[in-house]
Structures are given as structure tokens and as C-alpha cells.
Design an enzyme around this catalytic site. Structure first.
Site, PDB file in Angstrom:
ATOM      1  N   ILE A 138      25.115 -18.787  20.478  1.00 38.97           N
ATOM      2  CA  ILE A 138      23.713 -19.037  20.814  1.00 38.97           C
ATOM      3  C   ILE A 138      23.065 -17.823  21.486  1.00 38.97           C
ATOM      4  O   ILE A 138      21.836 -17.678  21.463  1.00 38.97           O
ATOM      5  CB  ILE A 138      23.615 -20.289  21.721  1.00 38.97           C
ATOM      6  CG1 ILE A 138      22.250 -20.929  21.631  1.00 38.97           C
ATOM      7  CG2 ILE A 138      23.987 -19.973  23.159  1.00 38.97           C
ATOM      8  CD1 ILE A 138      22.175 -22.316  22.250  1.00 38.97           C
ATOM      9  N   GLU A 179      33.893 -19.375  30.001  1.00 37.36           N
ATOM     10  CA  GLU A 179      32.854 -20.289  30.485  1.00 37.36           C
ATOM     11  C   GLU A 179      32.950 -21.672  29.858  1.00 37.36           C
ATOM     12  O   GLU A 179      32.559 -22.652  30.486  1.00 37.36           O
ATOM     13  CB  GLU A 179      31.465 -19.688  30.209  1.00 37.36           C
ATOM     14  CG  GLU A 179      31.215 -18.454  31.059  1.00 37.36           C
ATOM     15  CD  GLU A 179      29.872 -17.804  30.779  1.00 37.36           C
ATOM     16  OE1 GLU A 179      29.200 -18.231  29.827  1.00 37.36           O
ATOM     17  OE2 GLU A 179      29.530 -16.871  31.519  1.00 37.36           O
ATOM     18  N   HIS A 199      38.089 -20.747  22.172  1.00 39.14           N
ATOM     19  CA  HIS A 199      37.227 -20.139  21.164  1.00 39.14           C
ATOM     20  C   HIS A 199      37.575 -18.670  21.032  1.00 39.14           C
ATOM     21  O   HIS A 199      37.865 -17.993  22.008  1.00 39.14           O
ATOM     22  CB  HIS A 199      35.740 -20.308  21.496  1.00 39.14           C
ATOM     23  CG  HIS A 199      35.379 -19.985  22.908  1.00 39.14           C
ATOM     24  ND1 HIS A 199      35.673 -20.832  23.961  1.00 39.14           N
ATOM     25  CD2 HIS A 199      34.760 -18.917  23.463  1.00 39.14           C
ATOM     26  CE1 HIS A 199      35.246 -20.304  25.093  1.00 39.14           C
ATOM     27  NE2 HIS A 199      34.696 -19.123  24.819  1.00 39.14           N
ATOM     28  N   HIS A 244      35.909 -15.180  19.801  1.00 42.81           N
ATOM     29  CA  HIS A 244      34.667 -14.489  19.453  1.00 42.81           C
ATOM     30  C   HIS A 244      34.970 -13.478  18.345  1.00 42.81           C
ATOM     31  O   HIS A 244      35.962 -12.747  18.429  1.00 42.81           O
ATOM     32  CB  HIS A 244      34.134 -13.684  20.643  1.00 42.81           C
ATOM     33  CG  HIS A 244      33.781 -14.478  21.863  1.00 42.81           C
ATOM     34  ND1 HIS A 244      32.471 -14.756  22.215  1.00 42.81           N
ATOM     35  CD2 HIS A 244      34.540 -15.026  22.837  1.00 42.81           C
ATOM     36  CE1 HIS A 244      32.455 -15.436  23.367  1.00 42.81           C
ATOM     37  NE2 HIS A 244      33.700 -15.606  23.767  1.00 42.81           N
TER      38      HIS A 244
HETATM   39  P1  5GP Z   1      33.196 -17.553  26.977  1.00 46.93           P
HETATM   40  O1  5GP Z   1      32.559 -16.783  28.096  1.00 46.93           O
HETATM   41  O2  5GP Z   1      33.633 -18.926  27.407  1.00 46.93           O
HETATM   42  O3  5GP Z   1      34.289 -16.776  26.286  1.00 46.93           O
HETATM   43  O4  5GP Z   1      32.079 -17.683  25.875  1.00 46.93           O
HETATM   44  C1  5GP Z   1      31.279 -18.813  25.703  1.00 46.93           C
HETATM   45  C2  5GP Z   1      30.271 -18.488  24.629  1.00 46.93           C
HETATM   46  O5  5GP Z   1      29.683 -19.693  24.199  1.00 46.93           O
HETATM   47  C3  5GP Z   1      29.130 -17.576  25.112  1.00 46.93           C
HETATM   48  O6  5GP Z   1      29.096 -16.406  24.299  1.00 46.93           O
HETATM   49  C4  5GP Z   1      27.889 -18.457  24.950  1.00 46.93           C
HETATM   50  O7  5GP Z   1      26.742 -17.733  24.530  1.00 46.93           O
HETATM   51  C5  5GP Z   1      28.336 -19.474  23.918  1.00 46.93           C
HETATM   52  N1  5GP Z   1      27.674 -20.774  24.022  1.00 46.93           N
HETATM   53  C6  5GP Z   1      27.519 -21.520  25.158  1.00 46.93           C
HETATM   54  N2  5GP Z   1      26.881 -22.663  24.883  1.00 46.93           N
HETATM   55  C7  5GP Z   1      26.634 -22.652  23.535  1.00 46.93           C
HETATM   56  C8  5GP Z   1      25.989 -23.583  22.657  1.00 46.93           C
HETATM   57  O8  5GP Z   1      25.503 -24.640  23.049  1.00 46.93           O
HETATM   58  N3  5GP Z   1      25.913 -23.219  21.345  1.00 46.93           N
HETATM   59  C9  5GP Z   1      26.435 -22.040  20.877  1.00 46.93           C
HETATM   60  N4  5GP Z   1      26.302 -21.800  19.566  1.00 46.93           N
HETATM   61  N5  5GP Z   1      27.044 -21.159  21.679  1.00 46.93           N
HETATM   62  C10 5GP Z   1      27.139 -21.460  23.001  1.00 46.93           C
END
Ligand code: 5GP
Length: 125
Positions: A40, A105, A110, A112
């Protein structure tokens, strides 16, 4: 806000809601093991997230508890998405944040995929 990856899986996390179709996402790919969708808040021209369909908090949790079929299916899906998006040449980056120091977060594993420009140093300096 970083999460504690040792906590039990939270069925109310945002990616669980995406998997259940309760909140929208821009789908890139789906099979029995994985779901891929656009981030997002993209940090590169291409920024795709790939999640396993099972209830796993992090790479640590997944590698410890998932079946060989789940792990094989998920790893193949990551490669498939990168190939299909056309990023093998000139290259791309995979990233999995785990826990507090990893900056994770969302407490559902997940990966990336970043691509579409030279991605610079591996870590911020
Ligand atoms: P983390 O920091 O956990 O590795 O990455 C979480 C990712 O999830 C972030 O890049 C953030 O932009 C993405 N993200 C968080 N909420 C949503 C959502 O509701 N939809 C989508 N498509 N991505 C999300």
C-alpha cells in the site's frame, strides 16, 4: 510499531483480513500456498508482498512449524512472482523483517519484493 514475533498468531492482523477478503488488496498472484499483492506504501517502482496462506507470524515461526509442502509451495511462489513480474534481469531484492530489531510491523509472515530501479546499499547507513 514493531511486533513481538514470539507472540501467538493474531487473527485480526491486517494480512489475515486481506486473506479473508475483509479488506481490499491489489492481487498479483495466488495459489494454494501463497497470496501476492502490491504494498500500500511502495518503497520502489515495484513493491510486492507475498504471504503464506497459513497462520505464521514470521520467517522464524514458518520455518519451525510449517510443513515441507507449505514451505516448498511458498518459496516457489516467491520465485514465480519475481519471474512473472520480469525482474530476474536486471535484478530485485527480497526482504523479510522479523521482530523488533527487524522492524516487522505486520505479524503475518511476508516477503517484500523490491524492483524497478537500482536499490542501493543493503542496509541504511
Ligand atoms: P513490515 O515492516 O512488517 O516488514 O512491512 C509491512 C508492510 O505492509 C509495509 O510495507 C506496509 O506498507 C504494508 N501494509 C500495511 N498495511 C497494509 C495494507 O492494508 N495493505 C497493503 N497492501 N499493504 C499494507
Amino acid at each position: 510499531m514493531p511486533i513481538d514475533p514470539t507472540l501467538p498468531y493474531d487473527d485480526d492482523n491486517v494480512f489475515a483480513k486481506i486473506l479473508r477478503g475483509e479488506i481490499p488488496s491489489k492481487k498479483v498472484y495466488e495459489d494454494d500456498w501463497a497470496y501476492a499483492f502490491h504494498d500500500i506504501n511502495p518503497q520502489a517502482p515495484t513493491h510486492i508482498l507475498i504471504i503464506p496462506k497459513g497462520r505464521y507470524v514470521s520467517w522464524d515461526d514458518f520455518s519451525a512449524r510449517a510443513s515441507d509442502a507449505e514451505i516448498g509451495g511458498f518459496v516457489r511462489a516467491v520465485g514465480h512472482v519475481a519471474r512473472e513480474a520480469g525482474h530476474v534481469e536486471p535484478g530485485y531484492r527480497l526482504l523479510a523483517n522479523v521482530g523488533n530489531h527487524g522492524g516487522q510491523e505486520v505479524p503475518h509472515l511476508h516477503i517484500h519484493i523490491f524492483a524497478g530501479r537500482p536499490l542501493g546499499p543493503m542496509l541504511a547507513r
